[in-house]
Design a protein around this motif. Structure first.
Motif, mmCIF file in Angstrom:
data_model
loop_
_atom_site.group_PDB
_atom_site.id
_atom_site.type_symbol
_atom_site.label_atom_id
_atom_site.label_comp_id
_atom_site.label_asym_id
_atom_site.label_seq_id
_atom_site.Cartn_x
_atom_site.Cartn_y
_atom_site.Cartn_z
ATOM 1 N N LEU A 127 -5.125 122.994 1.196
ATOM 2 C CA LEU A 127 -5.919 122.112 0.397
ATOM 3 C C LEU A 127 -6.937 122.797 -0.004
ATOM 4 N N GLY A 128 -7.659 122.781 1.146
ATOM 5 C CA GLY A 128 -9.828 123.438 1.753
ATOM 6 C C GLY A 128 -9.921 124.077 1.001
ATOM 7 N N ILE A 129 -8.444 125.202 1.279
ATOM 8 C CA ILE A 129 -9.181 126.369 0.259
ATOM 9 C C ILE A 129 -9.096 126.325 -1.192
ATOM 10 N N TRP A 130 -8.008 125.880 -1.192
ATOM 11 C CA TRP A 130 -7.834 125.456 -2.941
ATOM 12 C C TRP A 130 -8.849 125.194 -3.623
ATOM 13 N N ARG A 131 -9.233 123.820 -2.871
ATOM 14 C CA ARG A 131 -10.640 123.583 -3.651
ATOM 15 C C ARG A 131 -11.928 124.108 -3.233
ATOM 16 N N ARG A 132 -12.047 124.906 -2.836
ATOM 17 C CA ARG A 132 -13.400 125.979 -2.293
ATOM 18 C C ARG A 132 -13.749 126.418 -3.709
ATOM 19 N N GLY A 133 -11.880 127.018 -3.674
ATOM 20 C CA GLY A 133 -12.070 128.285 -5.046
ATOM 21 C C GLY A 133 -12.569 129.719 -4.802
ATOM 22 N N VAL A 145 -9.437 132.742 -2.060
ATOM 23 C CA VAL A 145 -8.051 131.845 -2.517
ATOM 24 C C VAL A 145 -6.744 132.795 -1.595
ATOM 25 N N PRO A 146 -6.692 133.876 -2.219
ATOM 26 C CA PRO A 146 -5.419 134.300 -1.193
ATOM 27 C C PRO A 146 -5.257 135.296 -0.434
ATOM 28 N N ARG A 147 -6.863 135.690 -0.502
ATOM 29 C CA ARG A 147 -7.889 136.219 1.263
ATOM 30 C C ARG A 147 -7.576 135.002 1.890
ATOM 31 N N ALA A 148 -8.642 134.246 2.248
ATOM 32 C CA ALA A 148 -8.591 132.602 2.906
ATOM 33 C C ALA A 148 -7.136 132.096 3.494
ATOM 34 N N LEU A 149 -6.484 132.129 2.154
ATOM 35 C CA LEU A 149 -4.379 131.195 2.965
ATOM 36 C C LEU A 149 -3.875 132.480 3.379
ATOM 37 N N ILE A 150 -3.997 133.588 3.414
ATOM 38 C CA ILE A 150 -3.436 134.718 4.540
ATOM 39 C C ILE A 150 -3.634 134.686 6.157
ATOM 40 N N ILE A 151 -5.226 134.844 5.930
ATOM 41 C CA ILE A 151 -5.800 134.558 7.045
ATOM 42 C C ILE A 151 -5.759 132.941 7.847
ATOM 43 N N SER A 152 -5.985 132.369 6.995
ATOM 44 C CA SER A 152 -4.853 131.241 7.237
ATOM 45 C C SER A 152 -4.072 131.171 7.934
ATOM 46 N N LEU A 153 -3.027 131.505 7.341
ATOM 47 C CA LEU A 153 -1.328 131.465 8.318
ATOM 48 C C LEU A 153 -1.379 132.203 8.512
ATOM 49 N N LEU A 154 -1.829 133.844 8.948
ATOM 50 C CA LEU A 154 -1.814 135.039 10.513
ATOM 51 C C LEU A 154 -2.400 134.160 11.339
ATOM 52 N N ARG A 197 -13.901 128.567 7.965
ATOM 53 C CA ARG A 197 -14.828 128.862 6.589
ATOM 54 C C ARG A 197 -15.536 130.108 6.197
ATOM 55 N N GLY A 198 -15.680 130.844 5.262
ATOM 56 C CA GLY A 198 -16.474 132.270 5.166
ATOM 57 C C GLY A 198 -16.179 133.171 4.412
ATOM 58 N N VAL A 199 -15.213 133.312 4.104
ATOM 59 C CA VAL A 199 -13.839 134.605 3.626
ATOM 60 C C VAL A 199 -14.622 134.074 2.462
#
Length: 135
Positions: A18-24, A27-36, A56-58
């Motif tokens: 949700l935080g990744i999505w809200r920052r915008g 998003v795809p790269r940040a979600l992948i890094i977070s999931l990994l 943050r910072g992706v």
């Protein structure tokens, strides 16, 4: 099993979707890094290792990105002990390196030393701390 000293601090790359999505931002790269990074983060915390909360910072490392806008987004909804990954620096030799991260280091460096960044931290009520000071 790894044994680390009492002052060990690990970078944990998980962040809420949700935080990744809200920052915008990227998003795809940040979600992948977070999931990994999520499994490692869960295990590290379960083992009692000290580390950040929130990552943050992706970004896309596109020269058209506005660094001030990026950091404004990274510091939105700040949380205790969050980490912002960045790559500031001045390296004249790196100017000849064909690498997106190296090419953008001076822009991050200039912004981070600017009054605008200090004002943003003040407005968001955040401070820079070393891992040893983080709680």
């Amino acid at each position: 099993h790894c044994r680390l000293g009492p002052n060990a601090y690990v970078r944990l790359c998980d962040e809420s979707a949700l935080g990744i999505w809200r920052r915008g931002i990227s998003v795809p790269r940040a979600l992948i890094i977070s999931l990994l990074g999520r499994r490692f983060a869960h295990r590290a915390r379960a083992d009692g290792l000290r580390g950040n909360r929130g990552f943050r910072g992706v970004r896309d490392f596109d020269e058209r990105e506005n660094v001030a806008r990026l950091f404004d987004a990274y510091l939105s909804a700040p949380q205790a002990n969050m980490m912002i990954m960045c790559h500031p620096g001045i390296d004249e030799a790196a100017a000849s390196i064909d690498d997106d991260i190296h090419a953008l280091r001076p822009f991050e460096y200039e912004y981070l030393k600017s009054d605008a960044f200090g004002e943003l931290m003040y407005r968001r009520n955040v401070a820079l701390v070393t891992p040893g000071e983080a709680q």
